[in-house]
Every structure is written in structure tokens, then in C-alpha cells.
Motif scaffolding. Sequence first.
Motif, short mmCIF file in Angstrom:
data_model
loop_
_atom_site.label_atom_id
_atom_site.label_comp_id
_atom_site.label_asym_id
_atom_site.label_seq_id
_atom_site.Cartn_x
_atom_site.Cartn_y
_atom_site.Cartn_z
N SER A 159 0.83 -1.20 0.00
CA SER A 159 0.00 0.00 0.00
C SER A 159 0.86 1.25 0.00
O SER A 159 0.58 2.21 -0.72
N TRP A 163 0.82 3.36 -3.73
CA TRP A 163 0.07 4.61 -3.76
C TRP A 163 0.95 5.83 -3.94
O TRP A 163 0.45 6.95 -4.01
N THR A 166 0.04 8.54 -6.49
CA THR A 166 -1.02 9.53 -6.27
C THR A 166 -0.50 10.87 -5.76
O THR A 166 -1.18 11.88 -5.90
#
Length: 194
Positions: A159, A163, A166
Motif C-alpha cells: 500500500s 500509492w 497519487t
Amino acid sequence: MTDSAKPRREQIYDVASRLFSERGYHATSMRDLAGELGIQGGSLYAHISGKEDLLVEIVRGASQQFDDSLFTLRELDLPADQKLREAMFRHIRVVADNMDSATVFFHEWKHLSEEPYAQVVAWRDTIDAFYRELVERGIEEGVFRADLDVRMTANLVLSAVNWTYTWYRPGGTLTPRDIAEQFAEMLLSGLRQA
């Protein structure tokens, strides 16, 4: 605009990656793509079979970049915590070096049709297994706590690195190595044996 020194097919994939990343797969038309390339819409079909062909190839290319970067770590003779740290760096570096295709890979793959969708799910399973192996090895080596839930730990690491697309911006104050080091310090402090 496009880099005219590149072969047309490569230009098409670069522009498609950028547009799919910025607008999304469904919001990008073949007309948009042709306009960005400065060609007629029908000319695109001399190079590709359709819009999903672009998405499939972008996703396939991104997964290959991750594979090439990560799986060579299996051959290195390093303690598990150092391997995990290096895996995080390599993962983040692939994202940082390929922001458009990474964004498409992590965000737009869900628009694939059944067969390529299943291939991405299978690939994701191999990456998940790779990170679980690193955590399991750390437990076996006594570097990581024996009470860790291997799957949850791997999910946490994934995770964090996945991510990054982003919020990371190339040219910012943190390099991919800086980010990986900070993530690793935060995560490894909770994983290590006391």
C-alpha cells in the motif's frame, strides 16, 4: 506533444499513457489521441487494433518494469530487512520514473476486458507473494517479529509503495530513494525484533 525521434508506435503509447493518466481511460477518445499526435484518427489503426490494445500494452509494459526491477532481488545475498528496503526503493523508482504508465497501471487496469484483467490479477498475486516471501524470510531469520501477520504486513508495504503515484511529483524535494528510506524506517521499526 510527441518526441518525433521515437518510432510512431512508441509515440502512440507515450501519448496514450499520458492521456489515460490525466483524463482516465474512458474519458480519452481515439480522436483525442490522434489530435495529440497530430494525425488523422484512422491512421492510428495502422499501428494499433483499438483503444483497449493501448491499455493492455501500457499495463503489460508497467508490470514488466516492476518484474525486471524487483525479481532480481531474489538473487542477492542480503538480510531480509535490507532486501525489503531495496524492494521498496526499486518499486518506488519504477513508479517515479514512469508516472503516467504507473498511474494507468494502478488506476485504469480495472477497465480491461476479462482476459487481460485476469492477467493483471495474476500478476498482482505474484507481487503480493514476492513481498510475503520477504516478510516470511525476515521472520525466519529472526530479523522481524515472529508474531507478524505476513499477509497484512505485505499489504501494508505494498500500500505504501503502490500509492506513491497519487502524490509523488518528479522534481520535488524528495527523491525515490529518500521516500523509500523514510517508508522503510517507519515500517521496519514496527517489524523488527525488539
